[in-house]
Write a protein that holds these residues in place. Structure first.
Motif, PDB file in Angstrom:
ATOM      1  N   ILE A 196      32.192  44.257  36.616  1.00  0.00           N
ATOM      2  CA  ILE A 196      30.799  44.695  37.543  1.00  0.00           C
ATOM      3  C   ILE A 196      31.036  43.980  39.153  1.00  0.00           C
ATOM      4  CG2 ILE A 196      28.365  44.350  37.722  1.00  0.00           C
ATOM      5  CD1 ILE A 196      28.245  44.832  34.549  1.00  0.00           C
ATOM      6  N   ALA A 197      31.350  42.755  39.017  1.00  0.00           N
ATOM      7  CA  ALA A 197      31.393  42.057  40.277  1.00  0.00           C
ATOM      8  C   ALA A 197      32.269  42.696  41.059  1.00  0.00           C
ATOM      9  CB  ALA A 197      31.807  40.535  39.954  1.00  0.00           C
ATOM     10  N   ARG A 198      33.573  42.888  40.479  1.00  0.00           N
ATOM     11  CA  ARG A 198      34.626  43.541  41.299  1.00  0.00           C
ATOM     12  C   ARG A 198      34.454  44.851  41.547  1.00  0.00           C
ATOM     13  NH1 ARG A 198      38.668  40.103  41.765  1.00  0.00           N
ATOM     14  NH2 ARG A 198      39.263  38.675  40.193  1.00  0.00           N
ATOM     15  N   ASP A 199      33.933  45.652  40.755  1.00  0.00           N
ATOM     16  CA  ASP A 199      33.603  47.085  41.210  1.00  0.00           C
ATOM     17  C   ASP A 199      32.540  47.324  41.921  1.00  0.00           C
ATOM     18  OD1 ASP A 199      35.095  48.185  38.959  1.00  0.00           O
ATOM     19  OD2 ASP A 199      33.469  48.525  37.610  1.00  0.00           O
ATOM     20  N   LYS A 200      31.719  46.506  42.259  1.00  0.00           N
ATOM     21  CA  LYS A 200      30.725  46.408  43.314  1.00  0.00           C
ATOM     22  C   LYS A 200      31.345  45.696  44.727  1.00  0.00           C
ATOM     23  CE  LYS A 200      26.988  48.014  40.664  1.00  0.00           C
ATOM     24  NZ  LYS A 200      26.636  49.367  40.761  1.00  0.00           N
ATOM     25  N   GLY A 201      32.406  45.190  44.529  1.00  0.00           N
ATOM     26  CA  GLY A 201      33.190  44.744  45.826  1.00  0.00           C
ATOM     27  C   GLY A 201      32.407  43.090  46.310  1.00  0.00           C
ATOM     28  N   LEU A 202      31.812  42.594  45.182  1.00  0.00           N
ATOM     29  CA  LEU A 202      31.016  41.372  45.680  1.00  0.00           C
ATOM     30  C   LEU A 202      32.221  40.202  46.122  1.00  0.00           C
ATOM     31  CD1 LEU A 202      28.454  39.772  45.830  1.00  0.00           C
ATOM     32  CD2 LEU A 202      28.698  39.288  43.379  1.00  0.00           C
TER      33      LEU A 202
END
Length: 203
Positions: A196-202
């Motif tokens: 989720i963190a990577r998909d959202k570009g965090l």
């Protein structure tokens, strides 16, 4: 000019040493954590001490204050790849020699080190302005700074024990943060949270 570089990432330490020593007239000493840096500062003097913001023992800016408070009046600066503008502003307000983002080019880094070793304070204006104009990440907005740091550890595949060591907190505290951030971002396990963190570009 003698510079102490304290950072727990060996590759980064070696790269900084290479950059600085290739300039000539600069001698470097390295340490992997705050305790080792304290030992070196206690028995030697340096023109500048560079401390990684998130290495073991730092406990936020408490480590900076400890080194700045030691005998010898060391010039101390923070170097970081993850700290936000607020941290940079706190570092500068504390009277430290400066704040160095790890995104600096080699030339800018060398100039900043020379500048700080001469007694000036280095403030990365581009970094401070960019952070000011950057809209806050929607995912980050729902998490505390500590939860963001724990989530970053998860995306790097670290165990709770490793995250606890990196952030200088207890393992049960990490577990608590993990549980809370799962709920906040809608994840049911570590892999999902990292995705989720990577998909959202965090990160």
């Amino acid at each position: 000019m003698r510079i102490l570089i304290a950072d727990d990432h060996e590759l980064l330490r070696d790269t900084l040493v290479l950059f600085l020593e290739s300039e000539g007239g600069i001698e470097t000493v390295t340490a992997p954590d705050l305790a080792s840096a304290e030992e070196l500062v206690a028995k030697d003097s340096f023109d500048l001490v560079l401390l990684d913001y998130s290495m073991p023992g730092m406990n936020g800016l408490a480590g900076l204050e400890r080194i700045m408070g030691m005998d010898g009046g060391q010039r101390v600066a923070i170097i970081s790849g993850t700290a936000k503008r607020e941290v940079a502003e706190e570092v500068l307000a504390s009277g430290a020699a400066g704040f160095l983002p790890k995104t600096l080019s080699a030339k800018s880094l060398i100039n900043a080190v020379r500048f700080m070793a001469m007694g000036e304070q280095y403030a990365p204006l581009d970094f401070l302005r960019a952070a000011e104009n950057e809209p806050e990440h929607p995912l980050a907005k729902s998490l505390s700074q500590r939860e963001i740091e724990v989530l970053q550890g998860l995306t790097e595949g670290k165990s709770n024990k490793e995250i606890a060591r990196d952030l200088d907190i207890r393992e049960p505290t990490v577990k608590l943060h993990v549980k809370t951030l799962y709920r906040k971002i809608g994840a049911s396990n570590r892999t999902q949270a990292a995705m989720i963190a990577r998909d959202k570009g965090l990160f």
